[in-house]
Design a protein around this motif. Structure first.
Motif, PDB file in Angstrom:
ATOM      1  N   HIS A   1     -17.943 -19.340  58.522  1.00 27.56           N
ATOM      2  CA  HIS A   1     -16.644 -19.882  58.079  1.00 27.56           C
ATOM      3  C   HIS A   1     -16.757 -21.265  57.440  1.00 27.56           C
ATOM      4  O   HIS A   1     -17.709 -21.527  56.738  1.00 27.56           O
ATOM      5  CB  HIS A   1     -15.639 -19.849  59.242  1.00 27.56           C
ATOM      6  CG  HIS A   1     -15.615 -18.481  59.871  1.00 27.56           C
ATOM      7  ND1 HIS A   1     -14.949 -17.427  59.291  1.00 27.56           N
ATOM      8  CD2 HIS A   1     -16.248 -17.986  60.970  1.00 27.56           C
ATOM      9  CE1 HIS A   1     -15.164 -16.334  60.043  1.00 27.56           C
ATOM     10  NE2 HIS A   1     -15.934 -16.646  61.053  1.00 27.56           N
TER      11      HIS A   1
ATOM     12  N   GLU B   1     -12.140 -20.874  65.603  1.00 28.55           N
ATOM     13  CA  GLU B   1     -13.546 -20.471  65.576  1.00 28.55           C
ATOM     14  C   GLU B   1     -14.398 -21.509  64.849  1.00 28.55           C
ATOM     15  O   GLU B   1     -15.479 -21.889  65.291  1.00 28.55           O
ATOM     16  CB  GLU B   1     -13.679 -19.106  64.884  1.00 28.55           C
ATOM     17  CG  GLU B   1     -15.130 -18.697  64.695  1.00 28.55           C
ATOM     18  CD  GLU B   1     -15.302 -17.305  64.106  1.00 28.55           C
ATOM     19  OE1 GLU B   1     -14.296 -16.706  63.684  1.00 28.55           O
ATOM     20  OE2 GLU B   1     -16.451 -16.835  64.072  1.00 28.55           O
TER      21      GLU B   1
ATOM     22  N   HIS C   1     -21.195 -17.482  64.966  1.00 26.62           N
ATOM     23  CA  HIS C   1     -19.775 -17.116  64.972  1.00 26.62           C
ATOM     24  C   HIS C   1     -19.278 -17.009  66.407  1.00 26.62           C
ATOM     25  O   HIS C   1     -20.060 -17.064  67.349  1.00 26.62           O
ATOM     26  CB  HIS C   1     -19.580 -15.724  64.326  1.00 26.62           C
ATOM     27  CG  HIS C   1     -19.752 -15.730  62.842  1.00 26.62           C
ATOM     28  ND1 HIS C   1     -18.704 -15.664  61.971  1.00 26.62           N
ATOM     29  CD2 HIS C   1     -20.875 -15.786  62.083  1.00 26.62           C
ATOM     30  CE1 HIS C   1     -19.147 -15.676  60.722  1.00 26.62           C
ATOM     31  NE2 HIS C   1     -20.478 -15.749  60.759  1.00 26.62           N
ATOM     32  N   THR C   2     -17.959 -16.816  66.528  1.00 24.13           N
ATOM     33  CA  THR C   2     -17.431 -16.347  67.807  1.00 24.13           C
ATOM     34  C   THR C   2     -16.914 -14.934  67.560  1.00 24.13           C
ATOM     35  O   THR C   2     -16.631 -14.551  66.424  1.00 24.13           O
ATOM     36  CB  THR C   2     -16.275 -17.219  68.339  1.00 24.13           C
ATOM     37  OG1 THR C   2     -15.163 -17.109  67.440  1.00 24.13           O
ATOM     38  CG2 THR C   2     -16.684 -18.679  68.454  1.00 24.13           C
TER      39      THR C   2
HETATM   40 ZN   LIG Z   1     -16.661 -15.429  62.467  1.00 26.90          ZN
END
Ligand SMILES: [Zn+2]
Length: 335
Positions: A165, A179, A232-233
């Motif tokens: 992101h 996130e 990432h989450t």
């Molecule tokens: Zn992500």
């Protein structure tokens, strides 16, 4: 990357028109017989600094940056930004006009431009490189010598870490937790972890900034990464109770996923959720090197979201990722 905000109030010395430019093959040598330079102040407040070629001090293959007597090695910070192919050299305790009289010189083969800005005693010199390089510095006799080399020239293993992101794309956001903030928190901590000297790490974006997937992959390909780690989450649209940290990989690389997922689980205390199939995930499906997408935990699960937002979690996760990278190459060598 915001260069705006660096004030440059020095006057422009225009020698460009006077014909001190020599173009020799790939290398551009800018200079004059006298100590003088060219500073064109750009719109972002930075100057394009053309340099003086002073062969007496020149060192083959290096850019030479003179330093005032009072400046020590600890006053110099070098930041390599592969995402925009720049190297930032920040120097404390330099007067505003120092580089009007003491100019950069040297071999500029790998460098497309040198820019220079000043604020509150801090000079920032921005080298725009022709490619992604690793800066190698030598500090000697009040000069900083800088050479740009290919990552694999000095590192046995090259790793690209991809913070997911960034920019407009904040990822999932629930319970007031984003996130992107978790990912950036872990990444900033990772940057402060000292890795074994044979492992070089490159990041696909700056904190807070966005990046297209193809640009992220381009960095991994350009540095010939031996491993790509995306952070990432996880999120679950169906349920708010799904839990655990894990990893996604292409099936052939599930051992990498297991290594990273278990390590983050052990370090953070989140349950281990196993390895997911990442064959539909953009960064993984197009990567042509071993790659793993670490899913830190479920941001849709309130307990995990709150935990992931803490400094303690982010430090532990960063330690676990760093440790997994080292282990990955150790395992590779013993297999
Ligand atoms: Zn992500």
């Amino acid at each position: 990357m915001k260069l705006v905000g660096f004030s440059c109030v020095f006057s422009a010395v225009m020698l460009a028109a006077m014909g001190f430019f020599l173009v020799k093959g790939n290398s551009i040598v800018l200079g004059s017989p006298r100590h003088a330079g060219v500073f064109n102040v750009g719109q972002d407040g930075y100057s394009e600094a053309a340099s003086l070629m002073n062969r007496e001090f020149d060192r083959q293959g290096y850019v030479t940056i003179p330093l005032p007597e009072n400046v020590g090695e600890s006053d110099i910070t070098i930041q390599n930004n592969p995402y925009d192919k720049t190297v930032w050299i920040s120097i404390n305790n330099v007067s505003e006009d120092y580089y009007h009289k003491n100019l950069f010189s040297g071999d500029l083969d790998n460098i497309e431009s040198i820019r220079y800005g000043y604020e509150d005693g801090l000079v920032r010199i921005v080298l725009s490189a022709a490619d992604i390089f690793e800066p190698v510095k030598e500090f000697e006799d009040h000069r900083l010598y800088l050479k740009l080399v290919a990552p694999h020239d000095i590192y046995e293993h090259v790793v690209v870490i991809d913070p997911g992101h960034g920019g407009e794309n904040q990822g999932s956001a629930v319970y007031g937790i984003k996130e992107n903030d978790i990912v950036d928190g872990v990444t900033e901590r990772l940057k402060n972890i000292e890795m074994p000297s044979g492992i070089g790490i490159y990041y696909t974006r700056a904190a807070g900034e966005g990046a297209e997937n193809e640009d992220r992959l381009h960095i991994a390909e350009t540095v010939s990464a031996d491993l790509l780690v995306s952070i990432h989450t996880n999120a679950d649209s169906m349920s708010r109770t799904t839990t655990g940290c894990g990893a996604a990989t292409l099936s052939a690389d599930s051992a990498i996923g297991d290594l990273f997922g278990r390590s983050v689980s052990e370090a953070t205390g989140l349950e281990y959720a196993g390895v997911q199939d990442g064959s539909n995930m953009t960064i993984l499906k197009d990567a042509n090197m071993p790659s793993v997408l670490v899913e830190l935990g479920y941001i849709t699960n309130k307990k995990e979201a709150v935990k992931m937002a803490t400094e303690e979690f982010q430090s532990s996760a960063a330690d676990a990722i760093a440790k997994s990278i080292t282990e990955y190459f150790e395992n590779e060598q013993t297999n």
